[in-house]
Design an enzyme around this catalytic site. Sequence first.
Site, PDB file in Angstrom:
ATOM      1  N   LYS B  68       0.844  -1.199   0.000  1.00 56.55           N
ATOM      2  CA  LYS B  68       0.000   0.000   0.000  1.00 56.55           C
ATOM      3  C   LYS B  68       0.874   1.241   0.000  1.00 56.55           C
ATOM      4  O   LYS B  68       1.837   1.321   0.760  1.00 56.55           O
ATOM      5  CB  LYS B  68      -0.899   0.013   1.228  1.00 56.55           C
ATOM      6  N   ARG B 112     -11.460   0.863   5.861  1.00 55.83           N
ATOM      7  CA  ARG B 112     -11.067  -0.199   6.799  1.00 55.83           C
ATOM      8  C   ARG B 112     -10.909   0.347   8.215  1.00 55.83           C
ATOM      9  O   ARG B 112     -11.154  -0.349   9.198  1.00 55.83           O
ATOM     10  CB  ARG B 112      -9.846  -0.970   6.292  1.00 55.83           C
ATOM     11  N   GLN B 140     -13.642  10.459   7.936  1.00 55.87           N
ATOM     12  CA  GLN B 140     -13.643   9.354   8.880  1.00 55.87           C
ATOM     13  C   GLN B 140     -14.844   9.463   9.826  1.00 55.87           C
ATOM     14  O   GLN B 140     -15.463   8.437  10.158  1.00 55.87           O
ATOM     15  CB  GLN B 140     -12.328   9.353   9.670  1.00 55.87           C
ATOM     16  N   LYS B 227      -0.085  12.954  18.831  1.00 61.43           N
ATOM     17  CA  LYS B 227      -1.532  13.157  18.777  1.00 61.43           C
ATOM     18  C   LYS B 227      -2.229  12.498  19.970  1.00 61.43           C
ATOM     19  O   LYS B 227      -1.800  11.457  20.457  1.00 61.43           O
ATOM     20  CB  LYS B 227      -2.088  12.613  17.466  1.00 61.43           C
TER      21      LYS B 227
END
Lengths: 316, 316
Positions: B68, B112, B140, B227
């Site tokens: 990917k 996913r 999202q 984060k």
Amino acid sequence: MPLILNRQQVKDAVAGVDLVAAMERAFVAYSAEQAVVPAVGELLFADPPGDVHIKYGYLRGDYCYVIKVASGFYENPALGLPASNGLMLLHSQSTGELLAVLLDEGYLTDLRTAAAGALAARYLAPECVARIGIIGTGVQAELQLRLLHRECACRQVLVCGRSELSLQNYRQRLADSAFSIETTLDPAAIAQQCDLIVTTTPASTPWLASVRPGTHITAVGSDTADKQELASEILAAADLVVVDSRSQALSRGEVFRARANGLLDDSPVPELGEIVAGTSAGRSDDQQITVADLTGVATQDIEIARAVYERTKDAD
Amino acid sequence: MPLILNRQQVKDAVAGVDLVAAMERAFVAYSAEQAVVPAVGELLFADPPGDVHIKYGYLRGDYCYVIKVASGFYENPALGLPASNGLMLLHSQSTGELLAVLLDEGYLTDLRTAAAGALAARYLAPECVARIGIIGTGVQAELQLRLLHRECACRQVLVCGRSELSLQNYRQRLADSAFSIETTLDPAAIAQQCDLIVTTTPASTPWLASVRPGTHITAVGSDTADKQELASEILAAADLVVVDSRSQALSRGEVFRARANGLLDDSPVPELGEIVAGTSAGRSDDQQITVADLTGVATQDIEIARAVYERTKDAD
């Protein structure tokens, strides 16, 4: 949608590219450290045995980055499939957009390796080549000779392989070329008769024990720590040994083997890109023995992928 | 030729896939160590700023491997382009042949991730959900809610975002859904009113300071060391904290932040794949607080790419 080319379309597009000029740019950029090339990604498979390498990088100031996937599955030929396969992806360096998917099945890797051999001959072969010697009879042995056509006026060729069958097959594949090809099973005949030699095999025991003064050898087959096509004595006796990548020569190739065998010291050898750029000296007389040990660098992939993309885009 | 699908074709093909079942397989395989997943490859660009990640791997005993490529170029929106982009390549594990090129532009990664949220809700949400809370208003945030439709009977939703405009935009995009959506600028309202909460933002200061007993939170936004969407006190107070990957939780995500803040000790937390497999316990009563900290694992990419490939191939 990105440009998507299959193997034949890639072949058609690349036919118009000056590959040796592209490789000049590739090696100069590599040696000038203009390239950002992270460590190669790898997937290994045991049953059936196979390996996949993911190579990626870019040139600073360029507009694209390239990701190459190359696989080798060594039981494929028994299924009627080529062992090697691969593709290249070209993306925009400023947006990440996918510009081209080159489904070349490994052809561009074969071709850029052969073009690097032609470039090495341009800078390192003696002025007058009486006979070209090729060791190996595979795709790379064929492409190396084809790419030498423009670099060298010599048309006399001696090819050495493991079997009469593979040698005859090689001669047939090159019947359309201007070369006059003789064959031998004896690698010593190559050393005795040829002054520009290209070795193209995955051998782990050397083909050549020594060569005559005035010989240039380009070795492209050794890409692991174990493979070796040239006796280390040849590198020890050579007047000039050149690599494509000093850092890769620390872990693979003929220079690595010669150092491991204690026949070459650790002093730095020049890179092909430095010789092209003029910052290192190349061959200085026709009696020197020179060796180019090429293990392949990512800038070659970047240059050839970009060249195919640009030719196809411009043709639209 | 391999199967080549553009984004819309990928969307059409994946519409028929049971994504949550695919993610069940993905997390079970991951936790059972059936996956071979080397370190992620990375290319970084400074001007304009961008990053490219190359993720690749396979499941032992499977027939394919997946590579990917995902990029983020954060000045793209100013050019009218999405910041994120990407593609997936599916190859045969036994020959290296390229089976499919999925030019999904990052859609499968979004999907996913959302399907993993739905899976976490299946195993960890309280029996009776009165209100779903969504933090964030992006792609999202939209997909998480859409994928919850099948997992949860609740249709009452409160969404929290940074601006009225983004909240109205979110509500409009979901106008075709069965959900009744209210909006708020106050994240504390989410904590007070919702018992199934999904946080979907790249925040580095927490949105939520505490939650009520009986709440499940799935956090999917934190994928770096910096984060953080949830105050570490929430994880400290939780009855059960679950991660998708214990090894990734050593370097990023909410669990990493809570440990770095000294509010969670280093004792191992269960993986979602272990809860799905039944080797670790999930929620045991409706008054527990549970947290699923998802940073994303490569088996999710493998499962979704294979599912798209198989649906398209079978439809031929």
